[in-house]
Design a protein around this motif. Sequence first.
Motif, short mmCIF file in Angstrom:
data_model
loop_
_atom_site.label_atom_id
_atom_site.label_comp_id
_atom_site.label_asym_id
_atom_site.label_seq_id
_atom_site.Cartn_x
_atom_site.Cartn_y
_atom_site.Cartn_z
N ALA A 77 48.46 43.46 43.76
CA ALA A 77 47.95 43.26 42.15
C ALA A 77 46.61 42.56 42.19
O ALA A 77 45.72 42.79 41.56
N ALA A 78 46.49 41.43 43.09
CA ALA A 78 45.18 40.83 43.09
C ALA A 78 43.86 41.83 43.50
O ALA A 78 42.88 41.88 42.91
N LYS A 79 44.23 42.79 44.33
CA LYS A 79 43.16 43.83 44.76
C LYS A 79 42.68 44.94 43.71
O LYS A 79 41.78 45.54 43.68
N ASN A 80 43.69 44.92 42.60
CA ASN A 80 43.59 45.77 41.66
C ASN A 80 42.69 45.18 40.38
O ASN A 80 42.54 45.72 39.37
N LEU A 81 42.46 43.90 40.51
CA LEU A 81 41.80 43.27 39.33
C LEU A 81 40.32 43.61 39.46
O LEU A 81 39.92 43.54 40.58
N ARG A 82 39.74 43.76 38.21
CA ARG A 82 38.16 44.06 38.32
C ARG A 82 37.40 42.64 38.20
O ARG A 82 36.23 42.73 38.95
N LEU A 83 38.33 41.52 38.33
CA LEU A 83 37.63 40.26 38.53
C LEU A 83 36.32 40.01 37.51
O LEU A 83 35.41 39.37 37.87
N THR A 84 36.52 40.45 36.44
CA THR A 84 35.30 40.34 35.49
C THR A 84 35.58 38.69 34.91
O THR A 84 34.38 38.26 34.53
N ASP A 85 36.43 37.95 35.40
CA ASP A 85 36.59 36.57 34.91
C ASP A 85 35.55 35.79 35.82
O ASP A 85 35.17 34.56 35.37
N LYS A 86 34.50 36.20 36.61
CA LYS A 86 33.30 35.74 37.12
C LYS A 86 32.20 35.87 36.11
O LYS A 86 31.03 35.15 36.40
N PHE A 301 41.20 34.81 47.48
CA PHE A 301 42.15 34.30 48.76
C PHE A 301 42.92 35.61 49.18
O PHE A 301 42.98 35.86 50.14
N LEU A 302 43.63 35.89 48.08
CA LEU A 302 44.70 36.99 48.35
C LEU A 302 43.83 38.11 48.82
O LEU A 302 44.36 39.14 49.67
N ARG A 303 42.82 38.57 48.40
CA ARG A 303 42.04 39.97 48.47
C ARG A 303 41.34 39.69 49.99
O ARG A 303 41.31 40.77 50.72
N ASP A 304 41.24 38.50 50.40
CA ASP A 304 40.80 38.35 51.59
C ASP A 304 41.58 38.10 52.93
O ASP A 304 41.27 38.25 54.19
#
Length: 305
Positions: A77-86, A301-304
């Motif tokens: 799930a974490a890897k599918n996030l676009r992480l626009t929250d940055k 953390f989960l992505r890494d």
Amino acid sequence: MDFSILIDCHFDDLKLIEPSEMTAQKKVLSVVNDYEDGKWRYTKFQDFIWDNIAETSLSQRERESLGGKPSSLLRAAAKNLRLTDKDGDIGRGSELAEIVLYGIMKHQYSALPVVPKIFYKQNSQDNAKGADSVHIVLEGKDFSIWFGEAKFYTSIKDARLGSIIASVENALDTNKLKKENSIITNVSDLNGLCLDAELVARIKDSLSNQNSIDGLKPRLNIPILLLHECDITNGSGTFSAAYELEIIEYHKQRALAYFKKQAEELGGRVFLYSEIKFHIILFPVPQKAPIVDKFVSKVEFLRDE
């Protein structure tokens, strides 16, 4: 849902102004977290995000393939996030808010997660278009369609209302609605919900792009989640009757300001506006930055791993 509900009613039931076309088809939901040892329960809020992230960012097939593997499920799930929250203040927290809206839709409205929207946006590279959440809610032998908007702001004062309304108007564009409908009818998740075959056929027929979007408007619900920083919440250390009353009054006034401005701006521009049901969902937090920072840190953390 583990959070407390302070308001859950039709806007007219609040008796803030005389009922009119502006107030019809409008609902208000006020959701609050509680406190422990004099502090707002940040961990409880984060748990809600991670308990609901899979249905937002993974397809049904991915979720099923990782069933019984909770650690693998969260990592995927974490890897599918676009992480626009940055992004900057406006963009930070946008994906987090989408996940919270999915959780509220599931637990408060018993909604079916037809389209895992973060999964779709990630895989189509179509980050900024269309609704933030897409759901079907069964109503007896009938159904309604829910296209949601989710925002996380440091303020929901009047100056911010215009940007929210602009997002809602964008999602209600006929071409956008037809695109969302085609997504629902084309993804396999709808067929995997164990619904009656006749009902699935009726849902697909209602959403067919061969039909006018006007016929869908009476089934259409727009939940608008406003996660927001709140001085009242930040200044309290207990979940007291006084705190509840202050939040209720604040959320009543914010709902009034929002629906009034939305009617002024969209009432004459969105065809069959009065046929659409709008739900404003207000959720106060003490501070936005710690919530977003913690979320981003865990995702990275989960992505890494």
